[in-house]
Design a protein around this motif. Sequence first.
Motif, PDB file in Angstrom:
ATOM      1  N   GLU A 148       0.846  -1.197   0.000  1.00  0.00           N
ATOM      2  CA  GLU A 148       0.000   0.000   0.000  1.00  0.00           C
ATOM      3  C   GLU A 148       0.877   1.241   0.000  1.00  0.00           C
ATOM      4  O   GLU A 148       1.772   1.382   0.825  1.00  0.00           O
ATOM      5  N   LYS A 149       0.614   2.162  -0.952  1.00  0.00           N
ATOM      6  CA  LYS A 149       1.402   3.375  -1.063  1.00  0.00           C
ATOM      7  C   LYS A 149       0.903   4.407  -0.053  1.00  0.00           C
ATOM      8  O   LYS A 149      -0.164   4.980  -0.201  1.00  0.00           O
ATOM      9  N   LYS A 150       1.702   4.616   0.996  1.00  0.00           N
ATOM     10  CA  LYS A 150       1.414   5.638   2.004  1.00  0.00           C
ATOM     11  C   LYS A 150       2.725   6.368   2.291  1.00  0.00           C
ATOM     12  O   LYS A 150       3.428   6.067   3.241  1.00  0.00           O
ATOM     13  N   PRO A 151       3.100   7.301   1.437  1.00  0.00           N
ATOM     14  CA  PRO A 151       4.403   7.958   1.578  1.00  0.00           C
ATOM     15  C   PRO A 151       4.484   8.746   2.893  1.00  0.00           C
ATOM     16  O   PRO A 151       3.504   9.305   3.376  1.00  0.00           O
ATOM     17  N   TRP A 152       5.666   8.814   3.425  1.00  0.00           N
ATOM     18  CA  TRP A 152       5.925   9.528   4.682  1.00  0.00           C
ATOM     19  C   TRP A 152       7.327  10.110   4.632  1.00  0.00           C
ATOM     20  O   TRP A 152       8.170   9.679   3.835  1.00  0.00           O
ATOM     21  N   ALA A 153       7.629  11.065   5.505  1.00  0.00           N
ATOM     22  CA  ALA A 153       8.951  11.694   5.578  1.00  0.00           C
ATOM     23  C   ALA A 153       9.204  12.122   7.021  1.00  0.00           C
ATOM     24  O   ALA A 153       8.291  12.554   7.733  1.00  0.00           O
ATOM     25  N   ARG A 154      10.470  11.996   7.449  1.00  0.00           N
ATOM     26  CA  ARG A 154      10.852  12.364   8.817  1.00  0.00           C
ATOM     27  C   ARG A 154      12.282  12.872   8.817  1.00  0.00           C
ATOM     28  O   ARG A 154      13.149  12.340   8.111  1.00  0.00           O
ATOM     29  N   GLN A 155      12.511  13.918   9.619  1.00  0.00           N
ATOM     30  CA  GLN A 155      13.836  14.524   9.704  1.00  0.00           C
ATOM     31  C   GLN A 155      14.373  14.363  11.124  1.00  0.00           C
ATOM     32  O   GLN A 155      13.670  14.610  12.098  1.00  0.00           O
ATOM     33  N   CYS A 156      15.659  13.958  11.248  1.00  0.00           N
ATOM     34  CA  CYS A 156      16.321  13.789  12.546  1.00  0.00           C
ATOM     35  C   CYS A 156      17.657  14.504  12.511  1.00  0.00           C
ATOM     36  O   CYS A 156      18.356  14.497  11.482  1.00  0.00           O
ATOM     37  N   VAL A 157      18.034  15.107  13.656  1.00  0.00           N
ATOM     38  CA  VAL A 157      19.247  15.913  13.749  1.00  0.00           C
ATOM     39  C   VAL A 157      20.024  15.484  14.986  1.00  0.00           C
ATOM     40  O   VAL A 157      19.434  15.244  16.056  1.00  0.00           O
ATOM     41  N   LEU A 158      21.354  15.397  14.854  1.00  0.00           N
ATOM     42  CA  LEU A 158      22.263  15.201  15.977  1.00  0.00           C
ATOM     43  C   LEU A 158      23.013  16.504  16.208  1.00  0.00           C
ATOM     44  O   LEU A 158      23.613  17.056  15.274  1.00  0.00           O
ATOM     45  N   SER A 159      22.983  16.999  17.479  1.00  0.00           N
ATOM     46  CA  SER A 159      23.595  18.281  17.797  1.00  0.00           C
ATOM     47  C   SER A 159      24.334  18.184  19.120  1.00  0.00           C
ATOM     48  O   SER A 159      23.953  17.414  20.016  1.00  0.00           O
ATOM     49  N   ALA A 160      25.380  19.008  19.246  1.00  0.00           N
ATOM     50  CA  ALA A 160      26.056  19.157  20.533  1.00  0.00           C
ATOM     51  C   ALA A 160      25.157  19.976  21.457  1.00  0.00           C
ATOM     52  O   ALA A 160      24.541  20.960  21.035  1.00  0.00           O
ATOM     53  N   CYS A 161      25.088  19.559  22.744  1.00  0.00           N
ATOM     54  CA  CYS A 161      24.143  20.204  23.661  1.00  0.00           C
ATOM     55  C   CYS A 161      24.634  20.038  25.093  1.00  0.00           C
ATOM     56  O   CYS A 161      25.631  19.372  25.376  1.00  0.00           O
TER      57      CYS A 161
END
Length: 698
Positions: free
Chosen positions: A424-437
Amino acid sequence: MAYAPVHDYFDIHPTFSFPVEHGQYPVEQQHVVSPESRSFSSRRKQQQQQQQQHADADVTELQEVSPYWATPGHPMPTAPSHQRGWSDSTISTEEEPPPPTAKGESVSASASTSMFPPPFAKRAAAYLQRLPDGPWTLEAVATLVSWAAVGAVLGVLARYNGAALPEWPYYVTLNAVIALLATVATATLGVALQAGLSQLKWVRFTEARAPLADAEAFDEASRGTWGALKLLATARGGWLGSFGAVVAVVALALGPFAQQVVTYESRSVESPRGASINRALNYTGALPGKTSSTGFVPILPLKSAVYNGLFAESGRPGAALAFECQTGNCTWEPYETLGVCHSCADLTPFLSVYCANETATGGSSSTGEGCGWQVPQGGGRLDTGLDVFSMTSHIPAARGDMPHSTIVKLVFLGTEAHDGLAGEKKPWARQCVLSACVQTLASAVANGVLEETVVDSYVNTTVLDISNDDDDGKDRNVYAANPRSNNSSAPYVLGIEAMLAMRGWFATVFATGSAIRNAAGFNRTVGDDSSSGSSSSAVVVNLTVGISSGETFFDSDVVTAFYWNYYEYADGLDMLMRDTATSMTVAFRGFQGAEPVRGRATSAESYVRVRWGFAVLPVLVVAGGALFLAAAAYRSRRSRAEPWKSSALAALLHGLDEDTRARFEGDAGGSLKEQKRRARGIKVQLNESDDNRVLLRG
């Protein structure tokens, strides 16, 4: 000169014997009464009368009795060899004792104390003389001992209530002491109950006529619990006998209830050995590297931490962190440390359709080939005809296109949702970031396992341009200080060399790649860089995970890891980024210059908790036993019953009269059961006979 009757001296001084020779006194002058023919009460009355007579007599008359053995040289009188009512064994043949010693002590006294030192003998004699002489002395002392035992139990429990479990010599436990004291209380209480129940039998027959079987009922009740239960069931003990039987039955629970008063629980106590864990104030680990686009490469511990976070999948990315906790249970107040934070955001609402041949404007082409989805600003693309999953990496540029604290940004796209259907075509997108903190952590060790929770975190979002190499005086390090914290220390620092080393190496590790489940994709040869950017790390596996199934081509192992986590777990992408960030933070905290944070080490301690509610029964049982004994003694005194209690001799000497015994003669050959049945129908009372003998008369 008259002679005093001999029996008067025997009655007044039963332990004194006269040295009498056979045949010296005539029979008429010997007023002797056989002890077997005298009852307890008649002998007591006669003794009282004789004592009164001797008290009124003149001293000179008493002196007239003694010339035969007080006058020197006078012959000792003798007694006849056979006298009525006497046997040879009752006539004393003891010779006259030698005169006292110089100190006034007789030879017999010296002989009696020769086995012990004089001080011991004197103290023992004085102690025995101080003891009160009464019919209920033993029972009163036993009751006091039972009170003392229960009081000792309560005192010991009050002393150790809330305290650590005591450690006594020879492994003696608190339960053993309580059991011993409870046994003493039960045993001594039984003395009072046995005497009281036994005496009620004589009280019953003294006050009124009662069935002869009641004697056996009271005796059985005084001997054990079964008899007490029978006395209660038959209701033949009256209110006082029933009360004593109840106390005797309930006394069985004194020991178990005393044991239930105390319980042992566990609590945590602070240990003086302390605890320690590291926090990072800065991190500068980097090495020069010509193969890196930034000129620096990370040190090996950091590389190992990244791989551990990506591939270990152990659920414990912080297990490699060193800490000191010798007790296995430690806690720390929240503290700050330099680390790596992750953040993920959903980009699905920002997806747009694109076609490679630009024939469609708002959707896919009629054939669907060459069209897919993308996120704005070139974040990532996904071709429906080929790709089912993609990872696009973005490394911050030197000119400052992202916050200076950002290490890497990853964009993930897919055609099948985690909770969707296969195909089943259910497109999705997600963004992840690694940062100094800067992270605020709450650390705790339980049973030797470290658990850490991020209480707060802060990321410096300042954008910095570091492309100008001519400005050598410009500080390009990454600084972070949480404005929400009360910590007034200097900001935490991530050196620019360490940041550049991670960015350069991450460009290779997190290289853009995809996963393909289309036959056309398999034409790409492993290691052929000319097709779709595949690298030497590309793999082809027959993978089945979640709703995804079938033979799949992956550009790299990292893409395989994110693909697996996405379909295997509900928050698979976030979890993998979190594990990687935590593992990198552990590497920061293990680098040189880390500062130890002191914590509190605790250990499990067993302590005593007293449940005072269970102490009510032992106290009530002992109080009931004392009250019953006092009531039985008062009842016995009021009815003027002899304190014979459970004496078998009293029962033998004061038996049934002739008429009552005759009623059992027909059953002499019968069974004991038949005689017991007959006894229930015969009522008797304790009376004196014509010859001053006390008998149970029917």
